[in-house]
Scaffold this motif. Structure first.
Motif, PDB file in Angstrom:
ATOM      1  N   GLU A   1       0.833  -1.200   0.000  1.00 22.78           N
ATOM      2  CA  GLU A   1       0.000   0.000   0.000  1.00 22.78           C
ATOM      3  C   GLU A   1       0.871   1.256   0.000  1.00 22.78           C
ATOM      4  OE1 GLU A   1      -2.710  -0.136   3.294  1.00 22.78           O
ATOM      5  OE2 GLU A   1      -3.794  -1.859   2.481  1.00 22.78           O
ATOM      6  N   PHE A   2       1.939   1.243   0.778  1.00 24.10           N
ATOM      7  CA  PHE A   2       2.862   2.377   0.840  1.00 24.10           C
ATOM      8  C   PHE A   2       3.502   2.624  -0.519  1.00 24.10           C
ATOM      9  CE2 PHE A   2       7.181   4.030   1.898  1.00 24.10           C
ATOM     10  CZ  PHE A   2       6.790   5.263   2.386  1.00 24.10           C
ATOM     11  N   ARG A   3       3.957   1.540  -1.177  1.00 22.72           N
ATOM     12  CA  ARG A   3       4.563   1.659  -2.502  1.00 22.72           C
ATOM     13  C   ARG A   3       3.573   2.215  -3.513  1.00 22.72           C
ATOM     14  NH1 ARG A   3       3.855  -1.004  -6.791  1.00 22.72           N
ATOM     15  NH2 ARG A   3       2.795  -2.702  -5.727  1.00 22.72           N
ATOM     16  N   GLU A   4       2.347   1.689  -3.506  1.00 24.14           N
ATOM     17  CA  GLU A   4       1.320   2.172  -4.434  1.00 24.14           C
ATOM     18  C   GLU A   4       1.027   3.649  -4.213  1.00 24.14           C
ATOM     19  OE1 GLU A   4      -1.932  -0.490  -3.790  1.00 24.14           O
ATOM     20  OE2 GLU A   4      -1.056  -2.077  -5.026  1.00 24.14           O
ATOM     21  N   ASP A   5       0.950   4.059  -2.962  1.00 24.47           N
ATOM     22  CA  ASP A   5       0.685   5.465  -2.643  1.00 24.47           C
ATOM     23  C   ASP A   5       1.830   6.355  -3.124  1.00 24.47           C
ATOM     24  OD1 ASP A   5      -0.967   7.499  -1.405  1.00 24.47           O
ATOM     25  OD2 ASP A   5       0.566   7.609   0.166  1.00 24.47           O
TER      26      ASP A   5
ATOM     27  N   LYS B   1       1.594   6.727  -6.892  1.00 28.24           N
ATOM     28  CA  LYS B   1       0.492   7.633  -7.241  1.00 28.24           C
ATOM     29  C   LYS B   1       0.897   9.082  -7.027  1.00 28.24           C
ATOM     30  CE  LYS B   1      -4.227   8.768  -5.917  1.00 28.24           C
ATOM     31  NZ  LYS B   1      -5.301   8.511  -4.961  1.00 28.24           N
ATOM     32  N   LYS B   2       1.520   9.358  -5.892  1.00 31.79           N
ATOM     33  CA  LYS B   2       1.940  10.732  -5.594  1.00 31.79           C
ATOM     34  C   LYS B   2       3.041  11.194  -6.551  1.00 31.79           C
ATOM     35  CE  LYS B   2       0.658  10.580  -0.775  1.00 31.79           C
ATOM     36  NZ  LYS B   2      -0.406  11.186  -0.413  1.00 31.79           N
ATOM     37  N   ALA B   3       3.933  10.308  -6.933  1.00 32.28           N
ATOM     38  CA  ALA B   3       4.989  10.668  -7.886  1.00 32.28           C
ATOM     39  C   ALA B   3       4.383  11.000  -9.247  1.00 32.28           C
ATOM     40  CB  ALA B   3       6.003   9.535  -8.012  1.00 32.28           C
ATOM     41  N   ASP B   4       3.404  10.201  -9.695  1.00 32.13           N
ATOM     42  CA  ASP B   4       2.731  10.484 -10.964  1.00 32.13           C
ATOM     43  C   ASP B   4       2.012  11.829 -10.918  1.00 32.13           C
ATOM     44  OD1 ASP B   4       3.576   8.179 -12.210  1.00 32.13           O
ATOM     45  OD2 ASP B   4       1.729   7.060 -11.814  1.00 32.13           O
ATOM     46  N   GLU B   5       1.339  12.104  -9.800  1.00 26.72           N
ATOM     47  CA  GLU B   5       0.640  13.390  -9.657  1.00 26.72           C
ATOM     48  C   GLU B   5       1.628  14.551  -9.701  1.00 26.72           C
ATOM     49  OE1 GLU B   5      -1.497  13.016  -5.976  1.00 26.72           O
ATOM     50  OE2 GLU B   5      -2.950  11.600  -6.831  1.00 26.72           O
TER      51      GLU B   5
ATOM     52  N   SER C   1       1.843  17.508 -12.514  1.00 26.66           N
ATOM     53  CA  SER C   1       1.728  18.919 -12.137  1.00 26.66           C
ATOM     54  C   SER C   1       2.926  19.733 -12.631  1.00 26.66           C
ATOM     55  CB  SER C   1       1.598  19.074 -10.620  1.00 26.66           C
ATOM     56  OG  SER C   1       2.829  18.815  -9.968  1.00 26.66           O
ATOM     57  N   LEU C   2       4.040  19.056 -12.862  1.00 34.82           N
ATOM     58  CA  LEU C   2       5.233  19.733 -13.385  1.00 34.82           C
ATOM     59  C   LEU C   2       5.329  19.619 -14.903  1.00 34.82           C
ATOM     60  CD1 LEU C   2       7.806  18.498 -10.721  1.00 34.82           C
ATOM     61  CD2 LEU C   2       6.757  20.761 -10.872  1.00 34.82           C
ATOM     62  N   SER C   3       4.302  19.035 -15.514  1.00 32.15           N
ATOM     63  CA  SER C   3       4.217  18.842 -16.967  1.00 32.15           C
ATOM     64  C   SER C   3       5.282  17.891 -17.503  1.00 32.15           C
ATOM     65  CB  SER C   3       4.307  20.184 -17.701  1.00 32.15           C
ATOM     66  OG  SER C   3       3.241  21.008 -17.325  1.00 32.15           O
ATOM     67  N   TYR C   4       5.684  16.923 -16.707  1.00 34.90           N
ATOM     68  CA  TYR C   4       6.604  15.881 -17.155  1.00 34.90           C
ATOM     69  C   TYR C   4       5.789  14.640 -17.483  1.00 34.90           C
ATOM     70  CZ  TYR C   4      10.608  18.481 -15.333  1.00 34.90           C
ATOM     71  OH  TYR C   4      11.567  19.417 -15.107  1.00 34.90           O
ATOM     72  N   PRO C   5       6.194  13.901 -18.498  1.00 38.44           N
ATOM     73  CA  PRO C   5       5.500  12.635 -18.751  1.00 38.44           C
ATOM     74  C   PRO C   5       5.816  11.648 -17.621  1.00 38.44           C
ATOM     75  CG  PRO C   5       7.400  12.873 -20.203  1.00 38.44           C
ATOM     76  CD  PRO C   5       7.258  14.170 -19.448  1.00 38.44           C
TER      77      PRO C   5
END
Length: 94
Positions: free
Chosen positions: A68-72, A75-79, A83-87
Motif C-alpha cells: 500500500e505504501f509503494r502504491e501510494d 500515485k503521488k509521484a505520478d501526480e 503537475s510539473l508537466s513531465y511525462p
C-alpha cells in the motif's frame, strides 16, 4: 523511534545470522536473542540486531502495508510529475 527492516534469514552460525534485506546482498546480524531463528525465517532487524521473528499472519500484514505504501508513493509521484508537466514514463530520443 526505531526503524526495523524485514530480512530473510539465509544461514545461522552461533549468535550470528546471515540475512538478505531483499537486495541480494547477505549481511551478518546479531541473532543471539532468538535461539529458534533458522534459514527461511523472516525477521525484523534494527541496528544490526534481530529484534523480532515474524509469524505468517504478521508477515502478511507487513507485506500488505508495504505494498500500500509503494502504491501510494507511485500515485503521488505520478501526480507530481503531471503537475510539473513531465511525462510519467521516461522518453528517450532516437
Amino acid at each position: 523511534m526505531c526503524l526495523g527492516v524485514p530480512a530473510l534469514v539465509k544461514a545461522v552460525r552461533g549468535d550470528v545470522a546471515l540475512v538478505d534485506f531483499g537486495d541480494g546482498v547477505e549481511r551478518e546480524v546479531l541473532g543471539a536473542t532468538y535461539e529458534d531463528v533458522k534459514p527461511g525465517d523472516i525477521v525484523i532487524v534494527h541496528a544490526g540486531v534481530i529484534i523480532e521473528k515474524l509469524k505468517d499472519e504478521k508477515l502478511d500484514e507487513l507485506l500488505r502495508m508495504l505494498n500500500e505504501f509503494r502504491e501510494d508513493l507511485e500515485k503521488k509521484a505520478d501526480e507530481l510529475l503531471r503537475s510539473l508537466s513531465y511525462p510519467s514514463e521516461p522518453t528517450y530520443g532516437g
